[in-house]
Design a protein around this motif. Structure first.
Motif, PDB file in Angstrom:
ATOM      1  N   LEU A  17       0.872  -1.081  -0.053  1.00  0.00           N
ATOM      2  CA  LEU A  17      -0.047  -0.007  -0.103  1.00  0.00           C
ATOM      3  C   LEU A  17       0.870   1.233   0.066  1.00  0.00           C
ATOM      4  N   THR A  18       0.648   2.146  -0.988  1.00  0.00           N
ATOM      5  CA  THR A  18       1.326   3.317  -1.102  1.00  0.00           C
ATOM      6  C   THR A  18       0.623   4.604  -0.462  1.00  0.00           C
ATOM      7  N   ILE A  19       1.028   5.274   0.633  1.00  0.00           N
ATOM      8  CA  ILE A  19       0.677   6.313   1.140  1.00  0.00           C
ATOM      9  C   ILE A  19       1.586   7.481   1.159  1.00  0.00           C
ATOM     10  N   ASP A  20       1.235   8.944   0.687  1.00  0.00           N
ATOM     11  CA  ASP A  20       2.195   9.735   0.599  1.00  0.00           C
ATOM     12  C   ASP A  20       3.514   9.345  -0.146  1.00  0.00           C
ATOM     13  N   ASP A  21       3.475   8.694  -1.154  1.00  0.00           N
ATOM     14  CA  ASP A  21       4.614   8.279  -1.978  1.00  0.00           C
ATOM     15  C   ASP A  21       5.631   7.053  -1.232  1.00  0.00           C
ATOM     16  N   ILE A  22       5.115   6.692  -0.090  1.00  0.00           N
ATOM     17  CA  ILE A  22       5.845   5.616   0.503  1.00  0.00           C
ATOM     18  C   ILE A  22       5.237   4.334   0.643  1.00  0.00           C
ATOM     19  N   GLU A  23       5.929   3.210   0.152  1.00  0.00           N
ATOM     20  CA  GLU A  23       5.097   2.026  -0.027  1.00  0.00           C
ATOM     21  C   GLU A  23       5.243   1.350   1.312  1.00  0.00           C
ATOM     22  N   TYR A  24       4.258   0.565   1.920  1.00  0.00           N
ATOM     23  CA  TYR A  24       4.417   0.025   3.058  1.00  0.00           C
ATOM     24  C   TYR A  24       3.985  -1.489   2.861  1.00  0.00           C
ATOM     25  N   ARG A  25       4.422  -2.577   3.388  1.00  0.00           N
ATOM     26  CA  ARG A  25       4.127  -3.948   3.272  1.00  0.00           C
ATOM     27  C   ARG A  25       3.308  -4.096   4.356  1.00  0.00           C
ATOM     28  N   VAL A  26       1.919  -4.241   4.170  1.00  0.00           N
ATOM     29  CA  VAL A  26       0.905  -4.390   5.240  1.00  0.00           C
ATOM     30  C   VAL A  26       0.455  -5.965   5.355  1.00  0.00           C
ATOM     31  N   TYR A  27       0.643  -6.455   6.601  1.00  0.00           N
ATOM     32  CA  TYR A  27      -0.048  -7.817   6.787  1.00  0.00           C
ATOM     33  C   TYR A  27      -1.401  -7.820   7.256  1.00  0.00           C
ATOM     34  N   TYR A  28      -2.212  -8.596   6.793  1.00  0.00           N
ATOM     35  CA  TYR A  28      -3.843  -8.611   7.099  1.00  0.00           C
ATOM     36  C   TYR A  28      -4.491  -9.850   7.125  1.00  0.00           C
ATOM     37  N   GLU A  29      -5.437 -10.225   7.806  1.00  0.00           N
ATOM     38  CA  GLU A  29      -5.953 -11.411   7.640  1.00  0.00           C
ATOM     39  C   GLU A  29      -7.485 -11.261   7.412  1.00  0.00           C
ATOM     40  N   GLU A  30      -8.225 -12.060   6.814  1.00  0.00           N
ATOM     41  CA  GLU A  30      -9.644 -12.014   6.680  1.00  0.00           C
ATOM     42  C   GLU A  30     -10.427 -13.251   6.809  1.00  0.00           C
ATOM     43  N   SER A  31     -11.539 -13.122   6.763  1.00  0.00           N
ATOM     44  CA  SER A  31     -12.525 -14.606   7.027  1.00  0.00           C
ATOM     45  C   SER A  31     -13.676 -14.038   6.784  1.00  0.00           C
TER      46      SER A  31
END
Length: 295
Positions: A17-31
């Motif tokens: 996910l890129t926010i304010d030109d910085i890319e973040y590697r984000v962990y998420y779970e879903e169900s």
């Protein structure tokens, strides 16, 4: 010989996910499946707080539950393009809102429900104010108009053991909650990066302030629900009531027998409190669509 393997329902993966030109590697779970339900953890913690919610059959039969670790928390590491070790970590309101909205967009969550606790609870009305109609409803757990006094050097100081944070969080859990739930809540807190809890409190205790603007929230565009635990002395039921009183059309529900971390300290009691709210949201007309139809 056949071996039976037991798995949780939740599936975890990483999103960029890129926010304010910085890319973040984000962990998420879903169900689950149905209405997207995005759930934000408390300050200094991570998405493990919602593991029981991700496994509940009733909720996941009606909602697509998504829990994440905010950047710098849990399994979401700091970004590679920033020399983060050379600067103080302070969570800002602008970034926090952009992150949640960006995550919802990236995961295709239309007409979603947002729910958060503590700092995540305070973000609920902030999202309703600044992004009207983006979410069909926001649910603020342990939310207040303003939460001053917690952004302290005490939370990140060489003379203070990392045990101090989980010990303080234990005191915020309900005395009637199962001991295993209280201990799990504090166990997760013991694993947070030392500066992150203090940095999160910058948003929670400094930037979040709806004392003059809560009345501007339009619940015809985003429904607002407020729920505070009976034993939460950080954001008391009275503070939750004061928030709801300032928002025309907001609904407040009590959470008897719960403290500051309802979803992890006592999931069974939390489900008794939150399911009627979720069913009401499920069965109601989406505010933004109702407004559009009226026009």
């Amino acid at each position: 010989m056949t071996t039976t393997v037991k798995h949780d329902k939740a599936i975890g993966r990483y999103l960029y996910l890129t926010i304010d030109d910085i890319e973040y590697r984000v962990y998420y779970e879903e169900s689950g499946q149905g209405i997207p339900l995005l759930v934000q953890h408390t300050a200094g913690c991570d998405g493990r707080q919602y593991r029981h919610l991700l496994e509940d059959e009733e909720i996941t039969s009606n909602f697509r539950v998504i829990a994440w670790d905010l950047p710098y928390h849990g399994r979401s590491l700091p970004p590679l393009s920033v020399k983060w070790w050379e600067q103080d970590y302070n969570l800002t309101q602008g970034f926090f809102m952009k992150f949640v909205v960006g995550l919802a967009d990236a995961l295709g969550c239309e007409d979603a429900v947002y729910m958060g606790s503590s700092m995540g609870g305070n973000l609920a009305p902030d999202l309703a104010l600044h992004y009207p109609g983006k979410f069909r409803a926001v649910v603020g757990l342990e939310a207040a108009l303003h939460s001053p006094g917690y952004y302290l050097d005490y939370w990140f100081h060489p003379e203070i053991s990392n045990d101090a944070k989980p010990a303080a969080m234990y005191s915020l859990t309900s005395p009637t909650a199962p001991e295993v739930g209280r201990r799990e809540t504090t166990w997760v807190y013991s694993q947070g990066s030392p500066p992150v809890f203090k940095g999160d409190l910058h948003y929670y205790s400094v930037e979040h302030d709806l004392r003059d603007t809560a009345k501007e929230i339009d619940t015809s565009k985003t429904a607002v629900y407020v729920l505070n635990g009976e034993y939460d002395f950080a954001t008391t039921p009275e503070e939750g009531q004061a928030l709801a009183d300032q928002i025309d059309g907001a609904k407040i529900f009590p959470m008897p027998g719960l403290g500051h971390f309802p979803m992890s300290e006592d999931p069974a009691q939390f489900f008794r409190c939150i399911k009627p709210v979720l069913w009401e949201i499920r069965d109601s007309v989406i505010p933004a669509k109702a407004l559009a139809a009226a026009n």
